[in-house]
Design a protein around this motif. Structure first.
Motif, mmCIF file in Angstrom:
data_model
loop_
_atom_site.group_PDB
_atom_site.id
_atom_site.type_symbol
_atom_site.label_atom_id
_atom_site.label_comp_id
_atom_site.label_asym_id
_atom_site.label_seq_id
_atom_site.Cartn_x
_atom_site.Cartn_y
_atom_site.Cartn_z
ATOM 1 N N ARG A 157 -15.211 4.728 6.697
ATOM 2 C CA ARG A 157 -14.230 4.328 7.699
ATOM 3 C C ARG A 157 -13.028 5.259 7.686
ATOM 4 N NH1 ARG A 157 -12.086 -1.216 6.686
ATOM 5 N NH2 ARG A 157 -12.187 -0.559 4.515
ATOM 6 N N LEU A 158 -12.352 5.347 8.826
ATOM 7 C CA LEU A 158 -11.084 6.052 8.925
ATOM 8 C C LEU A 158 -9.988 5.022 9.181
ATOM 9 C CD1 LEU A 158 -11.973 9.171 11.109
ATOM 10 C CD2 LEU A 158 -11.669 9.066 8.635
ATOM 11 N N LEU A 159 -8.986 5.012 8.310
ATOM 12 C CA LEU A 159 -7.869 4.084 8.454
ATOM 13 C C LEU A 159 -6.636 4.854 8.916
ATOM 14 C CD1 LEU A 159 -8.284 2.065 5.135
ATOM 15 C CD2 LEU A 159 -9.296 1.579 7.368
ATOM 16 N N PHE A 160 -5.832 4.212 9.756
ATOM 17 C CA PHE A 160 -4.613 4.825 10.255
ATOM 18 C C PHE A 160 -3.428 3.987 9.778
ATOM 19 C CE2 PHE A 160 -8.047 5.953 13.070
ATOM 20 C CZ PHE A 160 -7.914 7.325 13.149
ATOM 21 N N LEU A 161 -2.746 4.502 8.751
ATOM 22 C CA LEU A 161 -1.643 3.779 8.140
ATOM 23 C C LEU A 161 -0.333 4.149 8.824
ATOM 24 C CD1 LEU A 161 -2.562 4.314 4.374
ATOM 25 C CD2 LEU A 161 -3.367 2.529 5.937
ATOM 26 N N LYS A 162 0.412 3.148 9.268
ATOM 27 C CA LYS A 162 1.703 3.397 9.881
ATOM 28 C C LYS A 162 2.689 3.860 8.818
ATOM 29 C CE LYS A 162 1.226 0.052 13.651
ATOM 30 N NZ LYS A 162 1.805 -1.151 14.296
ATOM 31 N N LEU A 163 3.423 4.911 9.110
ATOM 32 C CA LEU A 163 4.384 5.433 8.132
ATOM 33 C C LEU A 163 5.473 4.419 7.810
ATOM 34 C CD1 LEU A 163 4.918 9.152 9.190
ATOM 35 C CD2 LEU A 163 3.246 8.177 7.627
ATOM 36 N N LEU A 164 5.776 3.564 8.767
ATOM 37 C CA LEU A 164 6.807 2.545 8.531
ATOM 38 C C LEU A 164 6.398 1.566 7.435
ATOM 39 C CD1 LEU A 164 7.831 1.711 12.218
ATOM 40 C CD2 LEU A 164 9.029 3.175 10.582
ATOM 41 N N ASP A 165 5.089 1.472 7.167
ATOM 42 C CA ASP A 165 4.596 0.551 6.144
ATOM 43 C C ASP A 165 4.413 1.219 4.784
ATOM 44 O OD1 ASP A 165 4.462 -1.529 7.977
ATOM 45 O OD2 ASP A 165 2.435 -0.990 8.605
ATOM 46 N N ILE A 166 4.577 2.533 4.729
ATOM 47 C CA ILE A 166 4.393 3.270 3.475
ATOM 48 C C ILE A 166 5.722 3.346 2.736
ATOM 49 C CG2 ILE A 166 3.778 5.487 2.445
ATOM 50 C CD1 ILE A 166 1.929 5.952 4.838
ATOM 51 N N ILE A 167 5.724 2.908 1.469
ATOM 52 C CA ILE A 167 6.982 2.959 0.711
ATOM 53 C C ILE A 167 7.108 4.258 -0.094
ATOM 54 C CG2 ILE A 167 7.378 0.481 0.582
ATOM 55 C CD1 ILE A 167 6.110 0.489 -2.186
ATOM 56 N N TYR A 168 5.990 4.736 -0.658
ATOM 57 C CA TYR A 168 6.065 6.023 -1.345
ATOM 58 C C TYR A 168 4.668 6.586 -1.595
ATOM 59 C CZ TYR A 168 5.067 3.748 -5.913
ATOM 60 O OH TYR A 168 4.501 3.048 -6.952
ATOM 61 N N PHE A 169 4.648 7.887 -1.923
ATOM 62 C CA PHE A 169 3.437 8.603 -2.319
ATOM 63 C C PHE A 169 3.603 9.050 -3.768
ATOM 64 C CE2 PHE A 169 4.051 9.266 2.198
ATOM 65 C CZ PHE A 169 2.789 9.143 2.745
ATOM 66 N N LYS A 170 2.523 8.978 -4.520
ATOM 67 C CA LYS A 170 2.580 9.442 -5.907
ATOM 68 C C LYS A 170 1.309 10.216 -6.228
ATOM 69 C CE LYS A 170 3.536 7.998 -10.656
ATOM 70 N NZ LYS A 170 3.887 6.860 -11.553
ATOM 71 N N SER A 171 1.484 11.435 -6.730
ATOM 72 C CA SER A 171 0.338 12.281 -7.025
ATOM 73 C C SER A 171 -0.208 11.996 -8.415
ATOM 74 C CB SER A 171 0.733 13.756 -6.925
ATOM 75 O OG SER A 171 1.719 14.081 -7.894
ATOM 76 N N GLY A 172 -1.537 12.126 -8.536
ATOM 77 C CA GLY A 172 -2.214 11.966 -9.814
ATOM 78 C C GLY A 172 -2.921 13.253 -10.179
ATOM 79 N N ASP A 173 -4.025 13.143 -10.892
ATOM 80 C CA ASP A 173 -4.750 14.334 -11.325
ATOM 81 C C ASP A 173 -5.407 15.061 -10.150
ATOM 82 O OD1 ASP A 173 -4.050 13.862 -13.931
ATOM 83 O OD2 ASP A 173 -5.858 12.703 -14.372
ATOM 84 N N LYS A 174 -6.112 14.296 -9.292
ATOM 85 C CA LYS A 174 -6.852 14.913 -8.194
ATOM 86 C C LYS A 174 -6.427 14.396 -6.821
ATOM 87 C CE LYS A 174 -11.068 15.750 -10.882
ATOM 88 N NZ LYS A 174 -12.532 15.519 -10.958
ATOM 89 N N TYR A 175 -5.839 13.217 -6.784
ATOM 90 C CA TYR A 175 -5.521 12.596 -5.510
ATOM 91 C C TYR A 175 -4.062 12.159 -5.478
ATOM 92 C CZ TYR A 175 -10.607 12.291 -5.090
ATOM 93 O OH TYR A 175 -11.943 12.590 -5.038
ATOM 94 N N VAL A 176 -3.604 11.839 -4.263
ATOM 95 C CA VAL A 176 -2.286 11.249 -4.066
ATOM 96 C C VAL A 176 -2.503 9.795 -3.642
ATOM 97 C CG1 VAL A 176 -0.214 11.226 -2.625
ATOM 98 C CG2 VAL A 176 -1.127 13.399 -3.470
ATOM 99 N N THR A 177 -1.790 8.889 -4.307
ATOM 100 C CA THR A 177 -1.888 7.474 -3.971
ATOM 101 C C THR A 177 -0.813 7.115 -2.957
ATOM 102 O OG1 THR A 177 -2.706 6.955 -6.183
ATOM 103 C CG2 THR A 177 -1.909 5.116 -4.864
ATOM 104 N N VAL A 178 -1.220 6.386 -1.919
ATOM 105 C CA VAL A 178 -0.300 5.912 -0.884
ATOM 106 C C VAL A 178 -0.019 4.437 -1.149
ATOM 107 C CG1 VAL A 178 0.103 5.691 1.582
ATOM 108 C CG2 VAL A 178 -1.397 7.503 0.725
#
Length: 256
Positions: A157-178
Motif C-alpha cells: 500500500r501507499l500511504l499519504f501522511l499529512k505533514l500537519l499530523d507529523i510531530i518529528y522524524f528520527k533517523s535510525g541505522d537504515k530507515y527514518v521513523t515518522v
C-alpha cells in the motif's frame, strides 16, 4: 500530437509516486501508453530526447535539477502535465489549454479531467504557452516549495501522511521513523537530508538524527551543555533533546 494512445514518459524521483501514477494510467490504457520512466532530470532529458513522447508527467521539485530546469534543456517540449506535492507554486500560471497541474496524491477522478482537457489542445499554442510559462517562472522571484503530504510505502500500500499530523522524524541505522501526533509510527527510506531539503520551513533540524515540526512545539527548556529540551504538543507530550551543533539554527528560529 499523435493518435491515441499517447506515448507517455513519467519523470519523478520517488519510486512510490511513479508506481502510483503507473497504476492510475493503466486504468486509462486507451488514452495513455507508458514508454519509459525516469528518476531525475538528466535521465529524463536523455529518454525524452530519444523516445519523443507525446506527454510527460513531470515532478517539479527533484534533487539536482528541478522539472522546470529540465524542460529548459529539451530541444522540443511536448505536452507537460506537472505532478507534484508542492502546492505553493503559482497555479494561475498553469491554467492554460496547454498544460495541466496535478497535486499529489493524484486521484483517478482528477486524472479523468486531464483526459478531457487533452481534447482541446493545439500543438503550436501548447509549445508557445509552455515556453512563456518557463520564462515567467525563471525570471520571477524564487518559488517557495510547500509540500502538504508525505508518501509512505507500507507492504503493498501507499500511504499519504499529512505533514500537519507529523510531530518529528528520527533517523535510525537504515530507515527514518515518522512519528505522528496520535502515536502512530511509520518507516521511510528517505534520508533526513533529503527530507530536510523538501519539507516546509516549519520543520527544523534540531539534532543530527531529528527533525521536528515546530508548529507542534509547546515549550522549549534550557538543557545542559548548550542544548534545549523541546516539549511537543502531541498526545504523548513528547520531549526531544537538541544537539549542540544545531544551536545556531535553533536560536535563529527562536528569534523569528
Amino acid at each position: 500530437m499523435s493518435t491515441l494512445p499517447y506515448k507517455v514518459i513519467i519523470v519523478d524521483d520517488e519510486p512510490p509516486a511513479r508506481q502510483r501514477l503507473k497504476q492510475l494510467l493503466s486504468e486509462f490504457e486507451q488514452t495513455f501508453k507508458i514508454v519509459e520512466e525516469a528518476e531525475n532530470g538528466n535521465d529524463g532529458i536523455e529518454k525524452i530526447t530519444r523516445l519523443q513522447p507525446d506527454i510527460i508527467f513531470l515532478d517539479i521539485q527533484m534533487p539536482g535539477m528541478t522539472g522546470f530546469e529540465m524542460l529548459q534543456q529539451l530541444p522540443e517540449i511536448p505536452l507537460i502535465i506537472f505532478c507534484t506535492a508542492y502546492d505553493e507554486y503559482s497555479l494561475q500560471a498553469f491554467e492554460t489549454n496547454s498544460i495541466d497541474y496535478l497535486l499529489k496524491p493524484i486521484r483517478k477522478e482528477r486524472l479523468a479531467k486531464t483526459i478531457q482537457k487533452l481534447e482541446f489542445l493545439n500543438k503550436d499554442n501548447r509549445t508557445k504557452q509552455i515556453e512563456n510559462l518557463l520564462k515567467e517562472i525563471t525570471s520571477g522571484e524564487e518559488i517557495k516549495k510547500e509540500i502538504t503530504s508525505l508518501t509512505i510505502r507500507k507492504n503493498k500500500r501507499l500511504l499519504f501522511l499529512k505533514l500537519l499530523d507529523i510531530i518529528y522524524f528520527k533517523s535510525g541505522d537504515k530507515y527514518v521513523t515518522v512519528f505522528l501526533k496520535n502515536g502512530e509510527q511509520y518507516l521511510t527510506e528517505q534520508s533526513l537530508i533529503r527530507l530536510e531539503n523538501k519539507l516546509p520551513d516549519y520543520f527544523l533540524r534540531i539534532h543530527r538524527s531529528i527533525i521536528v515540526n515546530t508548529n507542534l512545539v509547546h515549550e522549549i527548556q534550557l538543557y545542559f551543555n548548550g542544548r534545549y529540551a523541546f516539549m511537543l504538543n502531541d498526545d504523548y507530550k513528547t520531549r526531544l533533546i537538541s544537539g549542540r551543533s544545531y544551536l545556531p539554527l535553533i536560536k535563529k528560529w527562536i528569534d523569528l
